[in-house]
Design a protein around this motif. Structure first.
Motif, PDB file in Angstrom:
ATOM      1  N   ALA A  55       0.826  -1.180  -0.005  1.00 46.72           N
ATOM      2  CA  ALA A  55       0.049   0.099   0.025  1.00 46.72           C
ATOM      3  C   ALA A  55       0.639   1.213  -0.133  1.00 46.72           C
ATOM      4  O   ALA A  55       2.071   1.045   0.673  1.00 46.72           O
ATOM      5  CB  ALA A  55      -0.790  -0.028   1.115  1.00 46.72           C
ATOM      6  N   ALA A  56       0.299   2.520  -0.375  1.00 50.02           N
ATOM      7  CA  ALA A  56       1.009   3.380  -0.350  1.00 50.02           C
ATOM      8  C   ALA A  56       1.345   4.158   1.019  1.00 50.02           C
ATOM      9  O   ALA A  56       0.557   3.862   2.012  1.00 50.02           O
ATOM     10  CB  ALA A  56       0.292   4.600  -1.113  1.00 50.02           C
ATOM     11  N   ASP A  57       2.374   4.558   0.984  1.00 47.14           N
ATOM     12  CA  ASP A  57       2.902   5.058   2.473  1.00 47.14           C
ATOM     13  C   ASP A  57       1.888   6.055   2.987  1.00 47.14           C
ATOM     14  O   ASP A  57       1.563   5.897   4.171  1.00 47.14           O
ATOM     15  CB  ASP A  57       4.133   5.900   2.195  1.00 47.14           C
ATOM     16  CG  ASP A  57       5.374   5.189   2.563  1.00 47.14           C
ATOM     17  OD1 ASP A  57       5.496   3.973   2.969  1.00 47.14           O
ATOM     18  OD2 ASP A  57       6.366   5.760   2.255  1.00 47.14           O
ATOM     19  N   ASN A  58       1.300   6.963   2.286  1.00 49.25           N
ATOM     20  CA  ASN A  58       0.342   7.997   2.833  1.00 49.25           C
ATOM     21  C   ASN A  58      -1.064   7.084   3.417  1.00 49.25           C
ATOM     22  O   ASN A  58      -1.467   7.365   4.261  1.00 49.25           O
ATOM     23  CB  ASN A  58      -0.155   8.953   1.830  1.00 49.25           C
ATOM     24  CG  ASN A  58       0.972  10.044   1.457  1.00 49.25           C
ATOM     25  OD1 ASN A  58       1.805  10.075   2.248  1.00 49.25           O
ATOM     26  ND2 ASN A  58       0.908  10.480   0.385  1.00 49.25           N
ATOM     27  N   ASP A  59      -1.301   6.277   2.436  1.00 52.12           N
ATOM     28  CA  ASP A  59      -2.633   5.535   2.998  1.00 52.12           C
ATOM     29  C   ASP A  59      -2.076   4.687   4.311  1.00 52.12           C
ATOM     30  O   ASP A  59      -3.131   4.835   5.159  1.00 52.12           O
ATOM     31  CB  ASP A  59      -2.961   4.339   2.177  1.00 52.12           C
ATOM     32  CG  ASP A  59      -3.436   5.065   0.594  1.00 52.12           C
ATOM     33  OD1 ASP A  59      -4.233   5.983   0.820  1.00 52.12           O
ATOM     34  OD2 ASP A  59      -3.418   4.267  -0.326  1.00 52.12           O
ATOM     35  N   ILE A  60      -0.977   4.017   4.430  1.00 51.90           N
ATOM     36  CA  ILE A  60      -0.818   3.385   5.678  1.00 51.90           C
ATOM     37  C   ILE A  60      -0.953   4.214   6.826  1.00 51.90           C
ATOM     38  O   ILE A  60      -1.274   4.048   7.891  1.00 51.90           O
ATOM     39  CB  ILE A  60       0.718   2.657   5.468  1.00 51.90           C
ATOM     40  CG1 ILE A  60       0.614   1.647   4.580  1.00 51.90           C
ATOM     41  CG2 ILE A  60       0.978   2.141   7.039  1.00 51.90           C
ATOM     42  CD1 ILE A  60       1.734   0.868   4.202  1.00 51.90           C
ATOM     43  N   PHE A  61      -0.114   5.405   6.764  1.00 47.32           N
ATOM     44  CA  PHE A  61       0.042   6.355   7.811  1.00 47.32           C
ATOM     45  C   PHE A  61      -1.597   6.869   8.040  1.00 47.32           C
ATOM     46  O   PHE A  61      -1.744   6.902   9.171  1.00 47.32           O
ATOM     47  CB  PHE A  61       0.901   7.675   7.459  1.00 47.32           C
ATOM     48  CG  PHE A  61       0.775   8.683   8.436  1.00 47.32           C
ATOM     49  CD1 PHE A  61       2.081   8.211   9.342  1.00 47.32           C
ATOM     50  CD2 PHE A  61       0.288   9.796   8.658  1.00 47.32           C
ATOM     51  CE1 PHE A  61       2.027   9.141  10.469  1.00 47.32           C
ATOM     52  CE2 PHE A  61       0.527  10.642   9.639  1.00 47.32           C
ATOM     53  CZ  PHE A  61       1.482  10.225  10.607  1.00 47.32           C
ATOM     54  N   ASP A  62      -2.258   7.191   7.187  1.00 53.50           N
ATOM     55  CA  ASP A  62      -3.801   7.578   7.297  1.00 53.50           C
ATOM     56  C   ASP A  62      -4.524   6.642   8.144  1.00 53.50           C
ATOM     57  O   ASP A  62      -5.216   7.057   9.111  1.00 53.50           O
ATOM     58  CB  ASP A  62      -4.494   8.066   6.142  1.00 53.50           C
ATOM     59  CG  ASP A  62      -3.824   9.342   5.540  1.00 53.50           C
ATOM     60  OD1 ASP A  62      -3.025  10.058   6.202  1.00 53.50           O
ATOM     61  OD2 ASP A  62      -4.113   9.760   4.553  1.00 53.50           O
ATOM     62  N   VAL A  64      -3.284   4.038  10.079  1.00 50.19           N
ATOM     63  CA  VAL A  64      -2.784   3.821  11.649  1.00 50.19           C
ATOM     64  C   VAL A  64      -3.038   5.069  12.592  1.00 50.19           C
ATOM     65  O   VAL A  64      -3.609   5.141  13.394  1.00 50.19           O
ATOM     66  CB  VAL A  64      -1.433   3.726  11.354  1.00 50.19           C
ATOM     67  CG1 VAL A  64      -0.658   3.810  12.842  1.00 50.19           C
ATOM     68  CG2 VAL A  64      -1.146   2.358  10.768  1.00 50.19           C
ATOM     69  N   SER A  65      -3.378   6.433  11.924  1.00 50.16           N
ATOM     70  CA  SER A  65      -3.266   7.599  12.562  1.00 50.16           C
ATOM     71  C   SER A  65      -4.815   7.994  12.676  1.00 50.16           C
ATOM     72  O   SER A  65      -5.136   8.868  13.573  1.00 50.16           O
ATOM     73  CB  SER A  65      -2.591   8.778  11.990  1.00 50.16           C
ATOM     74  OG  SER A  65      -3.273   8.936  10.579  1.00 50.16           O
ATOM     75  N   GLY A  66      -5.866   7.093  12.042  1.00 51.35           N
ATOM     76  CA  GLY A  66      -6.876   7.415  12.270  1.00 51.35           C
ATOM     77  C   GLY A  66      -7.544   8.437  11.192  1.00 51.35           C
ATOM     78  O   GLY A  66      -8.736   9.040  11.465  1.00 51.35           O
ATOM     79  N   GLN A  67      -6.786   9.018  10.473  1.00 51.15           N
ATOM     80  CA  GLN A  67      -7.422   9.964   9.447  1.00 51.15           C
ATOM     81  C   GLN A  67      -8.101   9.496   8.195  1.00 51.15           C
ATOM     82  O   GLN A  67      -8.801  10.459   7.641  1.00 51.15           O
ATOM     83  CB  GLN A  67      -5.887  10.861   9.088  1.00 51.15           C
ATOM     84  CG  GLN A  67      -5.307  11.418  10.207  1.00 51.15           C
ATOM     85  CD  GLN A  67      -3.920  12.312   9.514  1.00 51.15           C
ATOM     86  OE1 GLN A  67      -3.857  12.453   8.438  1.00 51.15           O
ATOM     87  NE2 GLN A  67      -3.146  12.469  10.304  1.00 51.15           N
ATOM     88  N   ALA A  68      -8.034   8.062   8.029  1.00 53.52           N
ATOM     89  CA  ALA A  68      -8.887   7.583   7.013  1.00 53.52           C
ATOM     90  C   ALA A  68      -9.235   6.299   7.484  1.00 53.52           C
ATOM     91  O   ALA A  68      -8.765   5.539   8.431  1.00 53.52           O
ATOM     92  CB  ALA A  68      -8.095   7.344   5.815  1.00 53.52           C
TER      93      ALA A  68
END
Length: 89
Positions: A55-62, A64-68
């Protein structure tokens, strides 16, 4: 190679991919998670982790951080384990 040797090689490759993502936040998050858990992941969990790393880095971060919200196709026990993991500084 034996089955266990194959798994060890795979774990090392996934650890490397976790530490060197290109996005510093994910390098830290995934690198620490992999160091803490990769040795205990079985073959099915390694499959899940490998799909997660695709998966894309931004997707993983979002996620895990609850932004998505995590899409159903990305949801897995390993992702939930990552989401519960806490980075230590």
């Amino acid at each position: 190679m034996t089955g266990e040797a194959d798994l060890d090689f795979r774990r090392k490759r996934l650890l490397y991919r976790s530490v060197y993502r290109g996005n510093k936040e994910n390098d830290i998050l995934l690198g620490q998670f992999a160091r803490a858990h990769i040795a205990t992941l079985d073959e099915a969990e390694l499959d899940q982790y490998e799909r997660l790393l695709a998966a894309a880095d931004n997707d993983i971060f979002d996620w895990v951080s609850g932004q998505a919200d995590v899409p159903p196709e990305a949801d897995s026990p390993v992702l939930r384990k990552l989401m519960a993991f806490r980075v230590r500084f």
